[in-house]
Design a protein around this motif. Structure first.
Motif, PDB file in Angstrom:
ATOM      1  N   MET A   1      59.047  27.285  29.498  1.00 51.05           N
ATOM      2  CA  MET A   1      58.191  26.678  30.509  1.00 51.05           C
ATOM      3  C   MET A   1      58.633  27.099  31.904  1.00 51.05           C
ATOM      4  O   MET A   1      57.804  27.341  32.761  1.00 51.05           O
ATOM      5  CB  MET A   1      58.242  25.159  30.345  1.00 51.05           C
ATOM      6  N   LYS A   2      59.964  27.142  32.113  1.00 52.58           N
ATOM      7  CA  LYS A   2      60.480  27.530  33.418  1.00 52.58           C
ATOM      8  C   LYS A   2      60.122  28.975  33.742  1.00 52.58           C
ATOM      9  O   LYS A   2      59.817  29.301  34.880  1.00 52.58           O
ATOM     10  CB  LYS A   2      61.992  27.346  33.475  1.00 52.58           C
ATOM     11  N   ILE A   3      60.156  29.839  32.739  1.00 50.46           N
ATOM     12  CA  ILE A   3      59.841  31.256  32.948  1.00 50.46           C
ATOM     13  C   ILE A   3      58.362  31.410  33.331  1.00 50.46           C
ATOM     14  O   ILE A   3      58.028  32.190  34.236  1.00 50.46           O
ATOM     15  CB  ILE A   3      60.173  32.078  31.688  1.00 50.46           C
ATOM     16  N   ALA A   4      57.492  30.675  32.676  1.00 50.09           N
ATOM     17  CA  ALA A   4      56.054  30.754  32.993  1.00 50.09           C
ATOM     18  C   ALA A   4      55.783  30.254  34.407  1.00 50.09           C
ATOM     19  O   ALA A   4      55.011  30.862  35.161  1.00 50.09           O
ATOM     20  CB  ALA A   4      55.255  29.939  31.983  1.00 50.09           C
ATOM     21  N   LEU A   5      56.431  29.161  34.802  1.00 49.97           N
ATOM     22  CA  LEU A   5      56.249  28.615  36.148  1.00 49.97           C
ATOM     23  C   LEU A   5      56.774  29.577  37.213  1.00 49.97           C
ATOM     24  O   LEU A   5      56.123  29.811  38.230  1.00 49.97           O
ATOM     25  CB  LEU A   5      56.964  27.263  36.267  1.00 49.97           C
ATOM     26  N   LYS A   6      57.940  30.177  36.960  1.00 54.96           N
ATOM     27  CA  LYS A   6      58.508  31.141  37.904  1.00 54.96           C
ATOM     28  C   LYS A   6      57.618  32.376  38.035  1.00 54.96           C
ATOM     29  O   LYS A   6      57.407  32.887  39.127  1.00 54.96           O
ATOM     30  CB  LYS A   6      59.911  31.550  37.466  1.00 54.96           C
ATOM     31  N   SER A   7      57.088  32.870  36.933  1.00 58.69           N
ATOM     32  CA  SER A   7      56.242  34.058  37.005  1.00 58.69           C
ATOM     33  C   SER A   7      54.911  33.762  37.692  1.00 58.69           C
ATOM     34  O   SER A   7      54.403  34.592  38.451  1.00 58.69           O
ATOM     35  CB  SER A   7      56.003  34.696  35.646  1.00 58.69           C
ATOM     36  N   LEU A   9      54.478  31.498  40.099  1.00 62.69           N
ATOM     37  CA  LEU A   9      54.813  31.402  41.520  1.00 62.69           C
ATOM     38  C   LEU A   9      55.081  32.773  42.133  1.00 62.69           C
ATOM     39  O   LEU A   9      54.679  33.048  43.264  1.00 62.69           O
ATOM     40  CB  LEU A   9      56.024  30.490  41.717  1.00 62.69           C
ATOM     41  N   LEU A  10      55.736  33.654  41.375  1.00 66.01           N
ATOM     42  CA  LEU A  10      56.000  35.006  41.863  1.00 66.01           C
ATOM     43  C   LEU A  10      54.703  35.783  42.051  1.00 66.01           C
ATOM     44  O   LEU A  10      54.508  36.445  43.079  1.00 66.01           O
ATOM     45  CB  LEU A  10      56.930  35.737  40.892  1.00 66.01           C
ATOM     46  N   ILE A  11      53.795  35.695  41.111  1.00 62.52           N
ATOM     47  CA  ILE A  11      52.496  36.373  41.217  1.00 62.52           C
ATOM     48  C   ILE A  11      51.699  35.809  42.384  1.00 62.52           C
ATOM     49  O   ILE A  11      51.075  36.553  43.148  1.00 62.52           O
ATOM     50  CB  ILE A  11      51.717  36.248  39.888  1.00 62.52           C
ATOM     51  N   LEU A  12      51.733  34.503  42.561  1.00 62.36           N
ATOM     52  CA  LEU A  12      51.041  33.872  43.681  1.00 62.36           C
ATOM     53  C   LEU A  12      51.603  34.348  45.020  1.00 62.36           C
ATOM     54  O   LEU A  12      50.858  34.690  45.940  1.00 62.36           O
ATOM     55  CB  LEU A  12      51.133  32.353  43.575  1.00 62.36           C
ATOM     56  N   ALA A  13      52.920  34.410  45.119  1.00 64.85           N
ATOM     57  CA  ALA A  13      53.559  34.855  46.357  1.00 64.85           C
ATOM     58  C   ALA A  13      53.226  36.312  46.652  1.00 64.85           C
ATOM     59  O   ALA A  13      52.923  36.676  47.792  1.00 64.85           O
ATOM     60  CB  ALA A  13      55.067  34.663  46.258  1.00 64.85           C
TER      61      ALA A  13
END
Length: 77
Positions: A1-7, A9-13
């Motif tokens: 779940m943490k990996i999906a949330l980080k990815s 946020l990274l794509i959004l940024a």
């Protein structure tokens, strides 16, 4: 779940930085004149005429060649 949330946020940024760095096109002289309050724009088959208080611009296309005529009215008489 943490990996999906980080990815996500990274794509959004990354997408925000790409959009914010995009250069806007400058408007041509014709578009700037056409946006003036008292500008009159006439468009026919291959001719565009823009008339303001102090300028008259005619753009004509002949055989793939674009011709532009600018007439500036001077009230210095």
């Amino acid at each position: 779940m943490k990996i999906a949330l980080k990815s996500i946020l990274l794509i959004l940024a990354l997408s925000l930085t790409v959009v914010s760095c995009r250069e806007e096109e400058e408007k041509s002289e014709i578009e700037q004149l056409a946006e003036e309050e008292d500008a009159k724009v006439k468009v026919k088959d291959d001719k565009v005429k823009v008339k303001t208080d102090d300028k008259k611009i005619k753009i004509k296309e002949d055989d793939g060649e674009v011709k532009k005529k600018v007439k500036i009215d001077n009230d210095d008489n």
